[in-house]
Design a protein around this motif. Structure first.
Motif, PDB file in Angstrom:
ATOM      1  N   VAL A  60     -96.131  62.823 -27.250  1.00  0.00           N
ATOM      2  CA  VAL A  60     -97.085  63.235 -28.270  1.00  0.00           C
ATOM      3  C   VAL A  60     -97.543  62.158 -28.953  1.00  0.00           C
ATOM      4  O   VAL A  60     -99.022  62.497 -29.518  1.00  0.00           O
ATOM      5  CB  VAL A  60     -95.980  64.241 -29.077  1.00  0.00           C
ATOM      6  CG1 VAL A  60     -95.684  65.360 -28.300  1.00  0.00           C
ATOM      7  CG2 VAL A  60     -94.905  63.338 -29.701  1.00  0.00           C
ATOM      8  N   GLY A  61     -97.078  60.921 -29.061  1.00  0.00           N
ATOM      9  CA  GLY A  61     -98.017  59.971 -29.677  1.00  0.00           C
ATOM     10  C   GLY A  61     -99.170  59.577 -29.448  1.00  0.00           C
ATOM     11  O   GLY A  61    -100.069  59.109 -29.889  1.00  0.00           O
ATOM     12  N   PHE A  63    -101.447  61.508 -28.305  1.00  0.00           N
ATOM     13  CA  PHE A  63    -102.590  62.260 -28.732  1.00  0.00           C
ATOM     14  C   PHE A  63    -102.682  62.504 -30.207  1.00  0.00           C
ATOM     15  O   PHE A  63    -103.572  63.507 -30.929  1.00  0.00           O
ATOM     16  CB  PHE A  63    -101.980  63.921 -28.306  1.00  0.00           C
ATOM     17  CG  PHE A  63    -102.034  64.062 -26.924  1.00  0.00           C
ATOM     18  CD1 PHE A  63    -102.787  64.584 -26.078  1.00  0.00           C
ATOM     19  CD2 PHE A  63    -100.774  63.911 -26.361  1.00  0.00           C
ATOM     20  CE1 PHE A  63    -102.807  64.644 -24.925  1.00  0.00           C
ATOM     21  CE2 PHE A  63    -100.723  64.100 -24.827  1.00  0.00           C
ATOM     22  CZ  PHE A  63    -101.709  64.444 -24.413  1.00  0.00           C
ATOM     23  N   HIS A  64    -101.927  61.570 -31.177  1.00  0.00           N
ATOM     24  CA  HIS A  64    -102.183  61.768 -32.739  1.00  0.00           C
ATOM     25  C   HIS A  64    -102.360  60.115 -32.882  1.00  0.00           C
ATOM     26  O   HIS A  64    -101.847  59.227 -32.277  1.00  0.00           O
ATOM     27  CB  HIS A  64    -101.008  62.151 -33.279  1.00  0.00           C
ATOM     28  CG  HIS A  64    -100.731  63.365 -32.780  1.00  0.00           C
ATOM     29  ND1 HIS A  64    -101.388  64.635 -33.007  1.00  0.00           N
ATOM     30  CD2 HIS A  64     -99.224  63.852 -32.098  1.00  0.00           C
ATOM     31  CE1 HIS A  64    -100.728  65.617 -32.551  1.00  0.00           C
ATOM     32  NE2 HIS A  64     -99.696  65.351 -32.022  1.00  0.00           N
ATOM     33  N   LYS A  65    -103.278  59.846 -33.732  1.00  0.00           N
ATOM     34  CA  LYS A  65    -103.548  58.594 -34.607  1.00  0.00           C
ATOM     35  C   LYS A  65    -102.081  57.911 -34.987  1.00  0.00           C
ATOM     36  O   LYS A  65    -101.208  58.739 -35.648  1.00  0.00           O
ATOM     37  CB  LYS A  65    -104.458  58.527 -35.686  1.00  0.00           C
ATOM     38  CG  LYS A  65    -105.814  59.055 -35.434  1.00  0.00           C
ATOM     39  CD  LYS A  65    -106.879  59.008 -36.589  1.00  0.00           C
ATOM     40  CE  LYS A  65    -108.183  59.154 -36.006  1.00  0.00           C
ATOM     41  NZ  LYS A  65    -109.137  59.295 -37.402  1.00  0.00           N
ATOM     42  N   TYR A  67    -102.413  56.753 -31.653  1.00  0.00           N
ATOM     43  CA  TYR A  67    -102.510  56.844 -30.204  1.00  0.00           C
ATOM     44  C   TYR A  67    -101.422  55.691 -29.584  1.00  0.00           C
ATOM     45  O   TYR A  67    -102.134  55.044 -28.866  1.00  0.00           O
ATOM     46  CB  TYR A  67    -103.866  56.617 -30.002  1.00  0.00           C
ATOM     47  CG  TYR A  67    -104.837  57.508 -30.486  1.00  0.00           C
ATOM     48  CD1 TYR A  67    -104.683  59.284 -30.433  1.00  0.00           C
ATOM     49  CD2 TYR A  67    -105.647  57.511 -31.343  1.00  0.00           C
ATOM     50  CE1 TYR A  67    -105.466  59.978 -30.828  1.00  0.00           C
ATOM     51  CE2 TYR A  67    -106.629  58.240 -32.089  1.00  0.00           C
ATOM     52  CZ  TYR A  67    -106.474  59.640 -31.753  1.00  0.00           C
ATOM     53  OH  TYR A  67    -107.107  60.573 -32.400  1.00  0.00           O
ATOM     54  N   ARG A 318    -103.695  72.140 -27.172  1.00  0.00           N
ATOM     55  CA  ARG A 318    -103.729  71.443 -28.513  1.00  0.00           C
ATOM     56  C   ARG A 318    -102.177  71.935 -29.100  1.00  0.00           C
ATOM     57  O   ARG A 318    -101.481  71.214 -29.509  1.00  0.00           O
ATOM     58  CB  ARG A 318    -104.585  71.908 -29.460  1.00  0.00           C
ATOM     59  CG  ARG A 318    -105.963  71.141 -29.266  1.00  0.00           C
ATOM     60  CD  ARG A 318    -107.050  71.129 -30.276  1.00  0.00           C
ATOM     61  NE  ARG A 318    -108.402  71.112 -29.996  1.00  0.00           N
ATOM     62  CZ  ARG A 318    -109.135  71.922 -29.657  1.00  0.00           C
ATOM     63  NH1 ARG A 318    -108.909  73.033 -29.770  1.00  0.00           N
ATOM     64  NH2 ARG A 318    -110.579  71.503 -29.339  1.00  0.00           N
ATOM     65  N   LYS A 322     -98.994  69.925 -29.991  1.00  0.00           N
ATOM     66  CA  LYS A 322     -98.435  70.115 -31.123  1.00  0.00           C
ATOM     67  C   LYS A 322     -96.887  70.615 -31.460  1.00  0.00           C
ATOM     68  O   LYS A 322     -96.129  70.241 -32.222  1.00  0.00           O
ATOM     69  CB  LYS A 322     -99.188  70.984 -32.068  1.00  0.00           C
ATOM     70  CG  LYS A 322     -98.961  71.249 -33.602  1.00  0.00           C
ATOM     71  CD  LYS A 322    -100.031  72.180 -34.288  1.00  0.00           C
ATOM     72  CE  LYS A 322     -99.649  72.231 -35.828  1.00  0.00           C
ATOM     73  NZ  LYS A 322    -100.562  73.288 -36.507  1.00  0.00           N
ATOM     74  N   LEU A 342    -110.648  63.815 -27.835  1.00  0.00           N
ATOM     75  CA  LEU A 342    -109.781  62.471 -28.290  1.00  0.00           C
ATOM     76  C   LEU A 342    -110.780  61.250 -27.976  1.00  0.00           C
ATOM     77  O   LEU A 342    -111.381  61.148 -27.004  1.00  0.00           O
ATOM     78  CB  LEU A 342    -108.675  62.559 -27.740  1.00  0.00           C
ATOM     79  CG  LEU A 342    -107.645  63.641 -28.049  1.00  0.00           C
ATOM     80  CD1 LEU A 342    -106.308  63.377 -27.111  1.00  0.00           C
ATOM     81  CD2 LEU A 342    -107.086  63.469 -29.580  1.00  0.00           C
TER      82      LEU A 342
END
Length: 343
Positions: A60-61, A63-65, A67, A318, A322, A342
């Motif tokens: 999951v990292g 997809f999130h800052k 990244y 998404r 999440k 992204l």
């Protein structure tokens, strides 16, 4: 070798028949909590034998800052599985054990054919064919059997509803599981955050709900049918992406969910090119949690099929990311194939 576990000491005339659980001993130690047949719908090397097929695991990292992480190429044989997760008991003097393998297989068989049939249906609104029920039945089982979900409210409430309906004889499953050596349970408890009692209750619940010897039809089947007893209270939507028009993810929890005062929407992946959303009215959800064994079970309804709806695909992907515990999985290692916005 099949063995009937007798679940009661009750004798005639108090009991006409004794409740039982018929299980087949097998050597399987790695127990999948996301069925291999489901994972194979995302294999990027589907042209090779089933034993060698792989999917991409995306943490999951990614997809999130900021990244972090990278996609891994993982073999389905060992993916989303845990050693001795569903073991009831071991066969003395043998490498075999009694587990849920054969009971799960009942629901997993025919999945790939059902997926293929869904790809051939016309878009629009139509009566749900048997393939839809086969797939959705496996998806409900997937939510309940996934150990990553034992603390999620939706799955927990379903387990509670089943536990309230289990007869006293199902406690025999608890005694058998408690008799296992602690070393066979410790890793499962640590990996999925179970307490000993929590794990025993969760696993015995699975045995109790699936056993035809405890209830006929099984409590699991009764719950599934009652979910679709009132067509006006539930809406089934299928979103497809033919001809490489979009890729869909699945996560390590087997579902994603959105809740509002008006409805509960449960999203489940079907394959790399389609997913389904089941919208449930609050009244039906209340009845499902509290009254499902007492409801009529006609299992009926329509399905709404849409093709190439990119807004829905992005929303689904998404939510899937999440609500994942640690990772999502798919046909491509490139995160932009799932969420192109992204950076």
């Amino acid at each position: 070798m099949k063995h009937a576990f007798i679940l009661s000491d009750c004798d005639y005339p108090e009991c006409d028949t004794k409740p039982f659980a018929l299980l087949t001993a097998n050597p399987t130690k790695m127990h999948h909590y996301v069925a291999q047949t489901e994972q194979r719908q995302h294999a990027h090397n589907a042209d090779v034998g089933a034993q060698n097929q792989n999917v991409y695991r995306l943490p999951v990292g990614l997809f999130h800052k900021p990244y972090r992480g990278e996609a891994d190429n993982v073999n389905i044989i060992a993916n989303l599985a845990a050693k001795n997760l569903y073991t009831l008991t071991f066969v003395e003097g043998s490498p075999n054990q009694y587990n849920l393998e054969s009971w799960f297989n009942r629901h997993e068989s025919g999945y790939e054919d059902s997926c293929q049939l869904l790809r051939t249906l016309p878009a629009g609104r139509l009566k749900a064919p048997d393939a839809v029920w086969r797939i959705l039945r496996l998806k409900l089982l997937g939510i309940l059997r996934n150990p990553n979900n034992h603390k999620t409210l939706f799955a927990h409430r379903l387990h509670q509803a089943i536990r309230r309906q289990l007869p006293a004889v199902s406690r025999e499953f608890v005694h058998l599981i408690r008799g296992r050596e602690p070393k066979h349970i410790e890793a499962v408890m640590q990996d999925f955050g179970f307490t000993f009692t929590g794990y025993v209750d969760w696993l015995s619940n699975l045995y109790g709900m699936l056993s035809d010897g405890v209830s006929q039809p099984s409590l699991f089947e009764q719950m599934f049918r009652s979910a679709f007893d009132t067509p006006e209270a539930v809406k089934i939507e299928l979103y497809r992406y033919p001809e490489n028009s979009g890729l869909c993810l699945f996560n390590d929890r087997s579902f994603c969910i959105q809740e509002s005062k008006k409805e509960i929407s449960v999203g489940v992946n079907i394959a790399h090119d389609m997913f389904a959303v089941v919208h449930i009215k609050p009244d039906l959800w209340h009845a499902l949690k509290n009254e499902f064994p007492h409801r009529q079970t006609r299992k009926q309804g329509e399905i709404h099929i849409s093709d190439r709806n990119q807004t829905q695909r992005l929303t689904y992907n998404r939510l899937t990311v999440k609500q994942a515990r640690a990772a999502v999985y798919g046909l491509s290692r490139n995160r932009h194939d799932y969420l192109p916005e992204l950076p």
